[in-house]
Every structure is written in C-alpha cells, then in structure tokens.
Design a protein around this motif. Structure first.
Motif, short mmCIF file in Angstrom:
data_model
loop_
_atom_site.label_atom_id
_atom_site.label_comp_id
_atom_site.label_asym_id
_atom_site.label_seq_id
_atom_site.Cartn_x
_atom_site.Cartn_y
_atom_site.Cartn_z
N VAL A 1 0.85 -1.20 0.00
CA VAL A 1 0.00 0.00 0.00
C VAL A 1 0.88 1.25 0.00
O VAL A 1 1.93 1.28 0.65
CB VAL A 1 -0.93 0.00 1.22
CG1 VAL A 1 -1.65 1.32 1.35
CG2 VAL A 1 -1.92 -1.14 1.13
N THR A 2 0.48 2.27 -0.74
CA THR A 2 1.15 3.56 -0.73
C THR A 2 0.17 4.63 -0.24
O THR A 2 -1.04 4.37 -0.10
CB THR A 2 1.65 3.95 -2.13
OG1 THR A 2 0.51 4.19 -2.98
CG2 THR A 2 2.49 2.83 -2.73
N ARG A 3 0.67 5.82 -0.01
CA ARG A 3 -0.21 6.90 0.44
C ARG A 3 -1.33 7.17 -0.56
O ARG A 3 -2.48 7.42 -0.17
CB ARG A 3 0.61 8.19 0.65
CG ARG A 3 -0.20 9.34 1.27
CD ARG A 3 0.59 10.63 1.28
NE ARG A 3 0.73 11.17 -0.05
CZ ARG A 3 -0.21 11.93 -0.65
NH1 ARG A 3 -1.33 12.22 -0.03
NH2 ARG A 3 -0.01 12.40 -1.87
N LEU A 4 -1.02 7.10 -1.84
CA LEU A 4 -2.01 7.40 -2.87
C LEU A 4 -3.01 6.27 -3.08
O LEU A 4 -4.09 6.50 -3.64
CB LEU A 4 -1.31 7.71 -4.20
CG LEU A 4 -0.44 8.96 -4.24
CD1 LEU A 4 0.26 9.10 -5.60
CD2 LEU A 4 -1.27 10.21 -3.96
N GLY B 1 -9.98 18.54 -13.16
CA GLY B 1 -9.91 19.62 -12.20
C GLY B 1 -10.55 19.32 -10.86
O GLY B 1 -10.42 20.11 -9.91
N ALA B 2 -11.24 18.18 -10.76
CA ALA B 2 -11.89 17.84 -9.50
C ALA B 2 -10.89 17.40 -8.45
O ALA B 2 -11.18 17.46 -7.24
CB ALA B 2 -12.92 16.73 -9.72
N THR B 3 -9.73 16.94 -8.89
CA THR B 3 -8.69 16.48 -7.97
C THR B 3 -7.36 17.11 -8.36
O THR B 3 -7.24 17.79 -9.38
CB THR B 3 -8.55 14.95 -8.02
OG1 THR B 3 -8.35 14.55 -9.39
CG2 THR B 3 -9.80 14.27 -7.47
N THR C 1 -5.43 11.48 -3.05
CA THR C 1 -5.39 10.05 -2.79
C THR C 1 -6.63 9.36 -3.36
O THR C 1 -7.63 10.02 -3.70
CB THR C 1 -5.31 9.77 -1.29
OG1 THR C 1 -6.55 10.18 -0.68
CG2 THR C 1 -4.16 10.52 -0.65
N ALA C 2 -6.57 8.04 -3.42
CA ALA C 2 -7.72 7.27 -3.89
C ALA C 2 -8.93 7.51 -3.00
O ALA C 2 -10.06 7.68 -3.49
CB ALA C 2 -7.37 5.79 -3.91
N ALA C 3 -8.71 7.55 -1.68
CA ALA C 3 -9.82 7.76 -0.75
C ALA C 3 -10.46 9.14 -0.93
O ALA C 3 -11.68 9.28 -0.87
CB ALA C 3 -9.32 7.59 0.69
N CYS D 1 -8.38 9.94 -14.92
CA CYS D 1 -7.91 8.56 -15.08
C CYS D 1 -6.94 8.15 -13.98
O CYS D 1 -6.94 7.00 -13.53
CB CYS D 1 -7.31 8.35 -16.46
SG CYS D 1 -5.93 9.43 -16.89
N GLN D 2 -6.11 9.08 -13.52
CA GLN D 2 -5.18 8.77 -12.43
C GLN D 2 -5.94 8.34 -11.19
O GLN D 2 -5.58 7.36 -10.53
CB GLN D 2 -4.33 10.00 -12.12
CG GLN D 2 -3.46 9.86 -10.88
CD GLN D 2 -2.68 11.12 -10.56
OE1 GLN D 2 -2.12 11.74 -11.45
NE2 GLN D 2 -2.65 11.51 -9.30
N ASP D 3 -7.01 9.07 -10.85
CA ASP D 3 -7.81 8.74 -9.67
C ASP D 3 -8.56 7.43 -9.84
O ASP D 3 -8.68 6.64 -8.90
CB ASP D 3 -8.79 9.88 -9.39
CG ASP D 3 -8.10 11.22 -9.27
OD1 ASP D 3 -7.29 11.38 -8.34
OD2 ASP D 3 -8.35 12.09 -10.12
N HIS D 4 -9.08 7.19 -11.04
CA HIS D 4 -9.76 5.93 -11.31
C HIS D 4 -8.81 4.75 -11.11
O HIS D 4 -9.18 3.73 -10.51
CB HIS D 4 -10.29 5.91 -12.75
CG HIS D 4 -11.47 6.81 -12.96
ND1 HIS D 4 -11.80 7.33 -14.19
CD2 HIS D 4 -12.41 7.28 -12.10
CE1 HIS D 4 -12.88 8.08 -14.08
NE2 HIS D 4 -13.26 8.05 -12.82
N ALA D 5 -7.58 4.89 -11.61
CA ALA D 5 -6.60 3.82 -11.46
C ALA D 5 -6.25 3.61 -10.00
O ALA D 5 -6.18 2.47 -9.51
CB ALA D 5 -5.35 4.14 -12.28
N HIS D 6 -6.02 4.69 -9.27
CA HIS D 6 -5.68 4.58 -7.86
C HIS D 6 -6.81 3.93 -7.06
O HIS D 6 -6.56 3.09 -6.18
CB HIS D 6 -5.37 5.96 -7.27
CG HIS D 6 -4.01 6.46 -7.62
ND1 HIS D 6 -3.67 7.80 -7.56
CD2 HIS D 6 -2.88 5.82 -8.01
CE1 HIS D 6 -2.41 7.95 -7.91
NE2 HIS D 6 -1.91 6.76 -8.19
#
Length: 264
Positions: free
Chosen positions: A99-102, A142-144, A149-151, A161-166
């Motif tokens: 697990v990572t912070r993200l 722009g929402a993130t 982080t994923a949470a 897409c970065q957030d979806h992947a995380h």
C-alpha cells in the motif's frame, strides 16, 4: 493496430533555473502485446537508458547550466496486438500488494470493493468492480490534484484517469489481489479525448490483466504501455526537480494516430 505517437512536453519558467534533473519514463518496451517498431527521444543532451526497480525503461536528464525553458520530446511507432488480453511475467507480483499513500484503501473503499466484487477475486469480480467505480466516480478534470489520494477522490465521487486507477488499485489490494498503476497512451477516434492515459492491471491466473475504469475497458486493445509502478509517482512519464526558476508553465501535447498497414 499500428500506432504513431508524438509526445512533446514544454516547461517555461518565470526565472532562470540553475540546475534541474528529470526522470523520464517515456520509452515503451517490447512485450507479448506490443512491438516497438521505432522510438526516439529528442532531448537537450544525450542520455543513457537504464532500468528502474519496476523494470521500466528510464532516462535521467540532468542539466547543470542555467536555463529558462525545457523541451522533452518522444516519437515513434508501436504495433499493438488487439486480441491479447493479458501479459505474462516471470517476476513476482507480491510487491504490488504493498500500500502507498495514494492507494490506501479506507473503510469506504474496502466496503465498496467487498460489495461490488461479492467475495470474488477473479476477473469477473474485478470487471464488476471496474464498472461500479466508473458509475461512482465521474470523470471531471480539475476535481482532484496530482497529490489527491484514492480515498479523497472516491469520497468526492469525481476525478480523472489517475484517480480511477488509484481507486481500483486500492480496492483490488484490499481484496488481496496484486494490482499496479500503468501509464501510457490511448488511441481514440474522439479528438477531445486525452491521448495520455492511465489505467490499472491486476494479477490473475499468473498474468497481468488490464482494467481501464475511465473507459470501462477490460481489454487493452488501443492502449500503449509506457511504465508501471505502485502508483502514479512510480510510473508518471516525466517527473523532476529543479533549483530556482520561480513559477513554471507546463504544456504537454500528445498525438496518437493509427497507421495503415500494407498487406503483402
């Protein structure tokens, strides 16, 4: 499918940068689903390729003299096997349970993963999870932020897409399935769609399977892989540090287009 790629990243600084170092993961590798026909980096100076801890091809660009701008370019042609659904790998997938912070799954993500997968740790369960995340998290530029982080993205019900992947990675790891972040390019006939892309892979039946939450795709038929890692920070195409320069403006331009293949 044979794809032609052109990727230009330009940095302009308010003041002179005294020195900078850039870690570049913008060179694809040969695999059972992609064949690199040609690839070239256009950089301010020659650099040697090396292999990072995740097996990615990495170049380290160091500029010691003052500069007010920096241009990093990559171009080439890669053939994608549209029918290949998985990539086999002799290396252990166990590190991708870390697990990572993200990618830390909080109680909400863990409960969501359990509910959507229904206790299944197979491809069917993860495909259902992928579709559920797509419905739960709207694609909203722009929402993130890059450091979200994923949470945080899951709680806000929006991201890119970065957030979806995380989020997918966090859910998969909470189920005990190794999962990793993938950066690369996606060919789309929609010119408004960003060509730079990120998705996730999960280790199932001794192979890596792709899960693109943003596009609800479980087969990487138009995806060109650049790098993998535990999260965005390990696999982002360009990441660096500098001394001086003040504010910066970064502009990235990516063009991915299909090439007609001549029949013999």
């Amino acid at each position: 499918m044979r794809l032609s790629i052109r990727h230009d990243t330009t940095y302009n600084y308010d003041d002179q940068v005294r020195a900078s170092i850039q870690y570049l993961r913008i060179t694809p590798q040969e695999s059972e689903r992609q064949h690199v026909i040609s690839w070239q980096l256009d950089l301010p100076r020659p650099v040697r390729a090396q292999c990072d801890p995740f097996g990615n091809i990495m170049h380290v660009l160091t500029i010691d003299e003052p500069h007010e701008a920096l241009v990093i370019s990559a171009r080439g042609q890669v053939e994608i096997d549209e029918h290949s659904e998985a990539e086999h790998d002799h290396r252990s997938a166990l590190p991708y349970l870390r697990v990572t912070r993200l990618t830390q799954a909080d109680d909400a993500l863990h409960a969501f993963a359990q509910q959507q997968a229904g206790g299944r740790r197979n491809r069917g369960g993860l495909i259902d999870l992928m579709h559920a995340l797509h419905e739960q998290m709207a694609y909203v530029p722009g929402a993130t932020r890059v450091e979200s982080t994923a949470a945080e993205a899951f709680a806000g019900r929006a991201g890119v897409c970065q957030d979806h992947a995380h989020a997918f990675i966090a859910c998969a790891r909470s189920l005990g399935v190794p999962a990793r972040y993938v950066s690369g390019y996606l060919y789309s006939e929609d010119d408004a769609h960003l060509a730079s892309h990120a998705w996730a892979e999960a280790w199932l039946d001794d192979a890596w399977y792709s899960f693109d939450v943003t596009n609800r795709l479980a087969r990487p038929e138009r995806h060109l892989k650049l790098a993998v890692g535990l999260d965005y920070l390990d696999a982002c195409p360009v990441r660096g540090m500098r001394r001086g320069g003040g504010g910066e403006q970064m502009h990235a331009r990516v063009r991915v287009s299909p090439l007609l293949q001549v029949q013999q």
